[in-house]
Design a protein around this motif. Structure first.
Motif, PDB file in Angstrom:
ATOM      1  N   THR A 175      -3.051  -1.611  -7.296  1.00  0.00           N
ATOM      2  CA  THR A 175      -4.386  -1.743  -6.707  1.00  0.00           C
ATOM      3  C   THR A 175      -4.938  -3.135  -6.969  1.00  0.00           C
ATOM      4  O   THR A 175      -5.500  -3.775  -6.070  1.00  0.00           O
ATOM      5  CB  THR A 175      -5.340  -0.677  -7.278  1.00  0.00           C
ATOM      6  OG1 THR A 175      -4.823   0.617  -6.932  1.00  0.00           O
ATOM      7  CG2 THR A 175      -6.744  -0.823  -6.729  1.00  0.00           C
ATOM      8  N   ARG A 191      -0.236   2.560 -10.346  1.00  0.00           N
ATOM      9  CA  ARG A 191      -1.336   2.618  -9.375  1.00  0.00           C
ATOM     10  C   ARG A 191      -2.395   1.570  -9.694  1.00  0.00           C
ATOM     11  O   ARG A 191      -2.851   0.853  -8.812  1.00  0.00           O
ATOM     12  CB  ARG A 191      -1.955   4.015  -9.382  1.00  0.00           C
ATOM     13  CG  ARG A 191      -3.220   4.128  -8.547  1.00  0.00           C
ATOM     14  CD  ARG A 191      -4.051   5.320  -8.914  1.00  0.00           C
ATOM     15  NE  ARG A 191      -4.470   5.233 -10.304  1.00  0.00           N
ATOM     16  CZ  ARG A 191      -5.064   6.202 -10.978  1.00  0.00           C
ATOM     17  NH1 ARG A 191      -5.288   7.357 -10.405  1.00  0.00           N
ATOM     18  NH2 ARG A 191      -5.429   6.042 -12.222  1.00  0.00           N
ATOM     19  N   ALA A 205       3.308   5.719  -5.789  1.00  0.00           N
ATOM     20  CA  ALA A 205       2.972   5.848  -7.215  1.00  0.00           C
ATOM     21  C   ALA A 205       1.856   6.872  -7.402  1.00  0.00           C
ATOM     22  O   ALA A 205       1.894   7.697  -8.325  1.00  0.00           O
ATOM     23  CB  ALA A 205       2.558   4.493  -7.787  1.00  0.00           C
ATOM     24  N   PHE A 206       0.858   6.829  -6.528  1.00  0.00           N
ATOM     25  CA  PHE A 206      -0.280   7.745  -6.583  1.00  0.00           C
ATOM     26  C   PHE A 206       0.194   9.183  -6.378  1.00  0.00           C
ATOM     27  O   PHE A 206      -0.135  10.082  -7.156  1.00  0.00           O
ATOM     28  CB  PHE A 206      -1.284   7.330  -5.505  1.00  0.00           C
ATOM     29  CG  PHE A 206      -2.611   8.017  -5.551  1.00  0.00           C
ATOM     30  CD1 PHE A 206      -3.487   7.831  -6.603  1.00  0.00           C
ATOM     31  CD2 PHE A 206      -3.012   8.834  -4.500  1.00  0.00           C
ATOM     32  CE1 PHE A 206      -4.735   8.452  -6.626  1.00  0.00           C
ATOM     33  CE2 PHE A 206      -4.255   9.453  -4.511  1.00  0.00           C
ATOM     34  CZ  PHE A 206      -5.115   9.268  -5.578  1.00  0.00           C
ATOM     35  N   CYS A 243       3.171   6.383 -13.587  1.00  0.00           N
ATOM     36  CA  CYS A 243       2.797   6.275 -12.170  1.00  0.00           C
ATOM     37  C   CYS A 243       1.352   5.830 -12.007  1.00  0.00           C
ATOM     38  O   CYS A 243       1.041   4.986 -11.161  1.00  0.00           O
ATOM     39  CB  CYS A 243       3.019   7.608 -11.463  1.00  0.00           C
ATOM     40  SG  CYS A 243       4.755   8.022 -11.231  1.00  0.00           S
ATOM     41  N   PHE A 244       0.459   6.389 -12.804  1.00  0.00           N
ATOM     42  CA  PHE A 244      -0.946   6.012 -12.684  1.00  0.00           C
ATOM     43  C   PHE A 244      -1.188   4.597 -13.216  1.00  0.00           C
ATOM     44  O   PHE A 244      -2.091   3.903 -12.737  1.00  0.00           O
ATOM     45  CB  PHE A 244      -1.859   7.040 -13.343  1.00  0.00           C
ATOM     46  CG  PHE A 244      -1.966   8.318 -12.552  1.00  0.00           C
ATOM     47  CD1 PHE A 244      -2.180   8.299 -11.178  1.00  0.00           C
ATOM     48  CD2 PHE A 244      -1.842   9.543 -13.170  1.00  0.00           C
ATOM     49  CE1 PHE A 244      -2.275   9.460 -10.439  1.00  0.00           C
ATOM     50  CE2 PHE A 244      -1.943  10.726 -12.439  1.00  0.00           C
ATOM     51  CZ  PHE A 244      -2.154  10.686 -11.073  1.00  0.00           C
ATOM     52  N   LEU A 270       2.004   1.710  -3.474  1.00  0.00           N
ATOM     53  CA  LEU A 270       0.864   2.251  -4.214  1.00  0.00           C
ATOM     54  C   LEU A 270       0.701   3.744  -3.912  1.00  0.00           C
ATOM     55  O   LEU A 270       0.498   4.553  -4.827  1.00  0.00           O
ATOM     56  CB  LEU A 270      -0.406   1.486  -3.851  1.00  0.00           C
ATOM     57  CG  LEU A 270      -1.743   2.063  -4.323  1.00  0.00           C
ATOM     58  CD1 LEU A 270      -1.794   2.207  -5.829  1.00  0.00           C
ATOM     59  CD2 LEU A 270      -2.884   1.187  -3.827  1.00  0.00           C
ATOM     60  N   THR A 329       0.833  -1.199   0.000  1.00  0.00           N
ATOM     61  CA  THR A 329       0.000   0.000   0.000  1.00  0.00           C
ATOM     62  C   THR A 329       0.870   1.253   0.000  1.00  0.00           C
ATOM     63  O   THR A 329       0.529   2.252  -0.646  1.00  0.00           O
ATOM     64  CB  THR A 329      -0.961  -0.003   1.209  1.00  0.00           C
ATOM     65  OG1 THR A 329      -1.766  -1.185   1.153  1.00  0.00           O
ATOM     66  CG2 THR A 329      -1.877   1.212   1.204  1.00  0.00           C
ATOM     67  N   ILE A 336      -4.106   5.183   0.966  1.00  0.00           N
ATOM     68  CA  ILE A 336      -3.128   5.724   0.010  1.00  0.00           C
ATOM     69  C   ILE A 336      -3.064   7.247   0.075  1.00  0.00           C
ATOM     70  O   ILE A 336      -1.988   7.822  -0.134  1.00  0.00           O
ATOM     71  CB  ILE A 336      -3.356   5.230  -1.434  1.00  0.00           C
ATOM     72  CG1 ILE A 336      -4.686   5.702  -1.997  1.00  0.00           C
ATOM     73  CG2 ILE A 336      -3.200   3.733  -1.533  1.00  0.00           C
ATOM     74  CD1 ILE A 336      -4.875   5.392  -3.466  1.00  0.00           C
TER      75      ILE A 336
END
Length: 190
Positions: free
Chosen positions: A152, A148, A62-63, A144-145, A59, A56, A170
């Motif tokens: 996820t 994500r 990255a978010f 990055c997305f 994640l 997480t 996150i």
């Protein structure tokens, strides 16, 4: 909602990308906390293992980095150009998910995405307002997305994470990371 406001006002605010991202993540954290922990509109599920916390956190990184680079791209180029380049994100997601999940029909999907990606790229990069810094920041944001999305999916497959609690986690972790970045960089808050 914070993303829409930030996208449309990022140029006029003239805020550092990390400061703007920190603001977005703090607002999203506050709203999520209010809905889950105070109003209890959905059951809250805490993280249950060190491995879940680590994944997480990755994640969240990255978010957070996706928003920092998106906000940076919006500072370098016109909003419409950035959003056109953002339309190439499925290519990044396909490539990453093929590597991570070993998707065997990735080539067929890639071929189907090429016209969309090429059209969006040619449309945006052919503009006089396009900049190398903006295009690089937008590509980094897309990567990055894409990460994500893949992370996820991994978290949801390995843990009983629900979307609401995961979103809270996150955003809180991402806000802590963005805050650390803002403090370390000495970026002006206002």
């Amino acid at each position: 909602a914070t993303s829409i406001v930030a996208t449309n006002t990022s140029k006029s605010l003239e805020m550092d990308a990390a400061v703007l991202t920190l603001s977005q993540l703090l607002i999203a954290s506050g709203c999520s906390f209010l809905l889950l922990r105070i109003l209890k509109l959905k059951p809250y599920r805490p993280m249950t293992s060190r491995e879940e916390l680590q994944t997480t956190s990755l994640l969240a990184f990255a978010f957070m980095l996706g928003f920092v680079t998106l906000n940076a791209a919006l500072r370098h180029m016109h909003v419409s150009l950035v959003m056109t380049l953002r339309a190439t994100e499925p290519l990044f997601t396909l490539a990453l998910s093929t590597v991570v999940f070993g998707n065997d029909n990735g080539l067929r999907r890639l071929i189907s995405l090429i016209p969309v990606v090429c059209g969006a790229s040619m449309s945006a990069l052919g503009s006089a307002d396009a900049t190398v810094a903006g295009a690089v920041a937008c590509a980094a944001s897309n990567a990055c997305f894409a990460a994500r999305g893949v992370l996820t999916k991994l978290i949801r497959a390995r843990h009983a994470a629900d979307n609401y609690s995961l979103f809270l986690h996150i955003n809180v972790i991402g806000a802590l990371m963005a805050g650390g970045d803002v403090v370390a960089s000495g970026a002006p808050i206002i």
